[in-house]
Write a protein that holds these residues in place. Structure first.
Motif, PDB file in Angstrom:
ATOM      1  N   GLU A 239       0.848  -1.184   0.000  1.00  0.00           N
ATOM      2  CA  GLU A 239       0.000   0.000   0.000  1.00  0.00           C
ATOM      3  C   GLU A 239       0.886   1.238   0.000  1.00  0.00           C
ATOM      4  O   GLU A 239       1.783   1.373   0.830  1.00  0.00           O
ATOM      5  CB  GLU A 239      -0.903   0.004   1.228  1.00  0.00           C
ATOM      6  CG  GLU A 239      -1.891   1.148   1.233  1.00  0.00           C
ATOM      7  CD  GLU A 239      -2.849   1.090   2.407  1.00  0.00           C
ATOM      8  OE1 GLU A 239      -3.490   2.118   2.656  1.00  0.00           O
ATOM      9  OE2 GLU A 239      -2.942   0.043   3.066  1.00  0.00           O
TER      10      GLU A 239
ATOM     11  N   SER B  86       0.940   5.642  -0.515  1.00  0.00           N
ATOM     12  CA  SER B  86       0.212   6.902  -0.658  1.00  0.00           C
ATOM     13  C   SER B  86       0.473   7.418  -2.071  1.00  0.00           C
ATOM     14  O   SER B  86       1.391   6.959  -2.763  1.00  0.00           O
ATOM     15  CB  SER B  86       0.692   7.913   0.381  1.00  0.00           C
ATOM     16  OG  SER B  86       2.031   8.299   0.106  1.00  0.00           O
TER      17      SER B  86
ATOM     18  N   GLU C 143       4.016   8.660  -2.477  1.00  0.00           N
ATOM     19  CA  GLU C 143       4.949   7.525  -2.511  1.00  0.00           C
ATOM     20  C   GLU C 143       4.898   6.830  -3.862  1.00  0.00           C
ATOM     21  O   GLU C 143       5.942   6.441  -4.405  1.00  0.00           O
ATOM     22  CB  GLU C 143       4.609   6.527  -1.398  1.00  0.00           C
ATOM     23  CG  GLU C 143       4.912   7.022  -0.010  1.00  0.00           C
ATOM     24  CD  GLU C 143       4.369   6.123   1.072  1.00  0.00           C
ATOM     25  OE1 GLU C 143       4.969   6.117   2.164  1.00  0.00           O
ATOM     26  OE2 GLU C 143       3.353   5.435   0.859  1.00  0.00           O
TER      27      GLU C 143
ATOM     28  N   ASP D 136      -6.216   8.284  -1.740  1.00  0.00           N
ATOM     29  CA  ASP D 136      -5.023   8.521  -0.937  1.00  0.00           C
ATOM     30  C   ASP D 136      -4.070   7.345  -0.961  1.00  0.00           C
ATOM     31  O   ASP D 136      -2.890   7.501  -0.666  1.00  0.00           O
ATOM     32  CB  ASP D 136      -5.408   8.828   0.513  1.00  0.00           C
ATOM     33  CG  ASP D 136      -6.120  10.166   0.633  1.00  0.00           C
ATOM     34  OD1 ASP D 136      -5.933  11.000  -0.261  1.00  0.00           O
ATOM     35  OD2 ASP D 136      -6.841  10.361   1.626  1.00  0.00           O
ATOM     36  N   SER D 137      -4.556   6.149  -1.270  1.00  0.00           N
ATOM     37  CA  SER D 137      -3.718   4.956  -1.259  1.00  0.00           C
ATOM     38  C   SER D 137      -3.721   4.301  -2.618  1.00  0.00           C
ATOM     39  O   SER D 137      -4.698   4.351  -3.357  1.00  0.00           O
ATOM     40  CB  SER D 137      -4.240   3.945  -0.228  1.00  0.00           C
ATOM     41  OG  SER D 137      -4.162   4.492   1.059  1.00  0.00           O
TER      42      SER D 137
END
Length: 65
Positions: free
Chosen positions: A4, A6, A9, A61-62
């Motif tokens: 997972e 963000s 990332e 967001d993920s």
């Protein structure tokens, strides 16, 4: 494996993959030994496949990769 990330990332990882792919292409072009060049090409292909999988749009967001 499930990872997972963000959105920032995921963008950073994509940029790192793209930089690594450019570097590998240069190294492949300058490799003298066929076995070494083949090993680099296999690595390039694996990273390129991963890079293509990262092309999913980031809407939340993920990100799951």
């Amino acid at each position: 494996m499930l990872l997972e990330l963000s959105a920032p990332e995921a963008r950073d990882l994509k940029q790192a993959l793209e930089a690594a792919l450019r570097q590998l292409l240069d190294e492949i072009a300058h490799a003298d030994q066929r076995a070494y060049r083949d090993m680099l090409r296999e690595r390039y292909d694996r990273l390129e496949q991963l890079n293509r999988r990262m092309d999913i749009p980031v809407e939340s967001d993920s990100v799951y990769a």
